[in-house]
Design a protein around this motif. Structure first.
Motif, short mmCIF file in Angstrom:
data_model
loop_
_atom_site.label_atom_id
_atom_site.label_comp_id
_atom_site.label_asym_id
_atom_site.label_seq_id
_atom_site.Cartn_x
_atom_site.Cartn_y
_atom_site.Cartn_z
N LEU A 168 35.42 -5.54 -35.07
CA LEU A 168 35.03 -4.65 -34.11
C LEU A 168 34.81 -3.10 -34.54
CD1 LEU A 168 34.96 -3.40 -31.19
CD2 LEU A 168 37.50 -3.42 -31.15
N LEU A 169 35.66 -2.66 -35.45
CA LEU A 169 35.65 -1.28 -35.96
C LEU A 169 34.18 -1.15 -36.67
CD1 LEU A 169 39.48 -0.73 -36.98
CD2 LEU A 169 38.27 0.32 -35.11
N ARG A 170 34.06 -2.34 -37.56
CA ARG A 170 33.04 -2.30 -38.35
C ARG A 170 31.71 -2.33 -37.72
NH1 ARG A 170 34.22 -6.53 -41.82
NH2 ARG A 170 35.18 -5.28 -43.08
N ALA A 171 31.68 -3.07 -36.60
CA ALA A 171 30.21 -3.05 -35.97
C ALA A 171 30.10 -1.64 -35.18
CB ALA A 171 30.59 -3.91 -34.69
N VAL A 172 31.19 -1.23 -34.66
CA VAL A 172 30.91 0.36 -33.86
C VAL A 172 30.67 1.15 -34.91
CG1 VAL A 172 32.18 2.06 -32.54
CG2 VAL A 172 32.43 -0.47 -31.97
N ALA A 173 31.32 1.50 -36.24
CA ALA A 173 31.01 2.28 -37.00
C ALA A 173 29.62 2.07 -37.83
CB ALA A 173 32.10 2.08 -38.35
N GLY A 174 29.07 0.87 -37.78
CA GLY A 174 27.69 0.44 -38.37
C GLY A 174 26.73 1.23 -37.35
N ARG A 175 26.83 1.39 -36.17
CA ARG A 175 26.00 1.65 -35.32
C ARG A 175 26.17 3.33 -35.01
NH1 ARG A 175 28.49 -1.70 -31.82
NH2 ARG A 175 29.14 -0.08 -30.38
N ARG A 176 27.31 3.97 -34.98
CA ARG A 176 27.57 5.40 -34.83
C ARG A 176 27.68 6.21 -36.01
NH1 ARG A 176 31.16 3.95 -29.47
NH2 ARG A 176 29.27 3.46 -28.03
N ARG A 177 27.91 5.81 -37.35
CA ARG A 177 27.70 6.62 -38.55
C ARG A 177 26.29 7.32 -38.49
NH1 ARG A 177 30.40 2.38 -41.58
NH2 ARG A 177 32.47 2.89 -42.31
N SER A 178 26.50 8.62 -38.92
CA SER A 178 25.40 9.46 -39.20
C SER A 178 25.57 10.18 -40.36
CB SER A 178 24.95 9.95 -38.14
OG SER A 178 25.81 11.16 -37.90
N ALA A 179 24.47 10.61 -41.23
CA ALA A 179 24.41 11.65 -42.19
C ALA A 179 25.40 12.91 -41.82
CB ALA A 179 23.38 12.11 -42.64
N ARG A 180 25.03 13.36 -40.61
CA ARG A 180 25.61 14.53 -40.10
C ARG A 180 27.36 14.36 -39.75
NH1 ARG A 180 26.69 15.94 -34.37
NH2 ARG A 180 27.22 18.35 -34.30
N SER A 181 27.49 13.04 -39.25
CA SER A 181 29.09 13.00 -39.23
C SER A 181 29.80 12.59 -40.65
CB SER A 181 29.50 11.62 -38.31
OG SER A 181 28.80 10.42 -38.89
N GLY A 182 29.19 12.13 -41.62
CA GLY A 182 29.64 11.88 -42.82
C GLY A 182 30.05 13.31 -43.57
N VAL A 183 28.98 14.34 -43.50
CA VAL A 183 29.19 15.32 -43.94
C VAL A 183 30.33 16.29 -43.15
CG1 VAL A 183 28.36 17.78 -44.09
CG2 VAL A 183 26.85 15.92 -44.84
#
Length: 305
Positions: free
Chosen positions: A165-180
């Protein structure tokens, strides 16, 4: 890009009266899947089995982290509590929690409201966009399976129930901006918790760690974490002070204050009481009583012949 510390922590910081806690429940910590370590600090399992008619209340002084928690009453997302967090345990049971890294809840929920103090939502909110692999029914089923595994003593299985579940949600919602953003936050928190800064560090020192200005750091924490850099510093000092007192209730409080960066004991007492709800002196008496209650009796040596 900043480098993240990806090992789960194992301290008791935040657990009020840890000696008493050891008699009330079992706490197990597990590392997250490597591909989720940017968002998940660790998983934790709490398991208890109390005699009939008895109860145990545990108080926790929150960290700047949100948690996703599966328990018998449901599967929910918990933001940073607005104050102390407490839970009273009865009978027997188990809970699986996922401690997110500061700022990660905003990534997973995909909304600025994720940083609101005291936020509690059904974990189904993680499936609000209807993305594949995270339907509401899937979320609820993951929570039930996690609790069942934790109750059976299968901690690895409990984590495995929620990881997809966490992997599926993270895969959709991660972004370059959030990573920084999360990397900057992690750099600051790592410097505070890891002891890179002196005990008397200020917000300007935190900003220097992140390569930014104090005002920009304040905006970053407001947008992604929900507490201020000053709050982080004060809370860390209280956590460390509580640890020192719990480990040695006889430690002079003036020395505790100096060790965690306060110029005098009075300022420590003010922040400590605001965060924990009691003075350092009263907390020391409580911890001393708990340590005495759980320590094995050691025979006193007799006189030598």
């Amino acid at each position: 890009m900043f480098e993240l510390e990806k090992r789960p922590t194992a301290s008791t910081r935040g657990i009020v009266d840890p000696s008493a806690a050891r008699g009330g429940f079992e706490l197990v910590r597990l590392a997250p899947a490597p591909d989720l370590a940017d968002l998940v600090e660790r998983h934790w399992v709490v398991r208890w089995d109390l005699p009939p008619g008895e109860e145990f209340t545990q108080v926790v002084v929150p960290h700047p982290n949100a948690n996703v928690v599966a328990e018998a009453d449901g599967f929910a997302v918990h933001g940073i509590p607005a104050g102390l967090f407490s839970r009273t345990l009865h009978g027997s049971g188990a809970v699986l929690g996922t401690k997110l890294r500061p700022g990660a809840l905003r990534v997973l929920l995909g909304t600025p409201d994720a940083v609101r103090p005291g936020l509690v939502l059904p974990a189904a909110a993680l499936a609000a966009d209807g993305g594949e692999g995270a339907r509401v029914a899937d979320v609820e089923d993951a929570g039930r399976r996690a609790v069942a595994a934790a109750r059976a003593g299968d901690d690895v299985g409990a984590v495995a129930a929620v990881t997809p579940l966490l992997r599926a949600v993270a895969g959709r919602r991660r972004s370059a901006r959030s990573g920084v953003a999360l990397a900057r936050v992690a750099r600051v928190l790592g410097g505070v918790v890891g002891g890179e800064l002196g005990p008397d560090a200020g917000v300007a020192d935190l900003a220097a760690l992140a390569g930014t200005t104090p005002r920009s750091l304040q905006r970053l924490f407001a947008a992604w974490v929900g507490v201020s850099p000053k709050w982080v510093l004060q809370r860390h000092r209280v956590h460390v002070a509580a640890d020192l007192i719990a480990a040695d209730p006889g430690f002079p409080l003036v020395d505790v204050a100096a060790a965690v960066g306060y110029y005098d004991q009075a300022h420590l007492s003010t922040d400590f009481a605001r965060a924990i709800g009691t003075t350092p002196a009263a907390y020391a008496r409580r911890c001393a009583a708990s340590r005495a209650a759980v320590s094995p009796l050691v025979p006193t040596p007799g006189p030598r012949a």
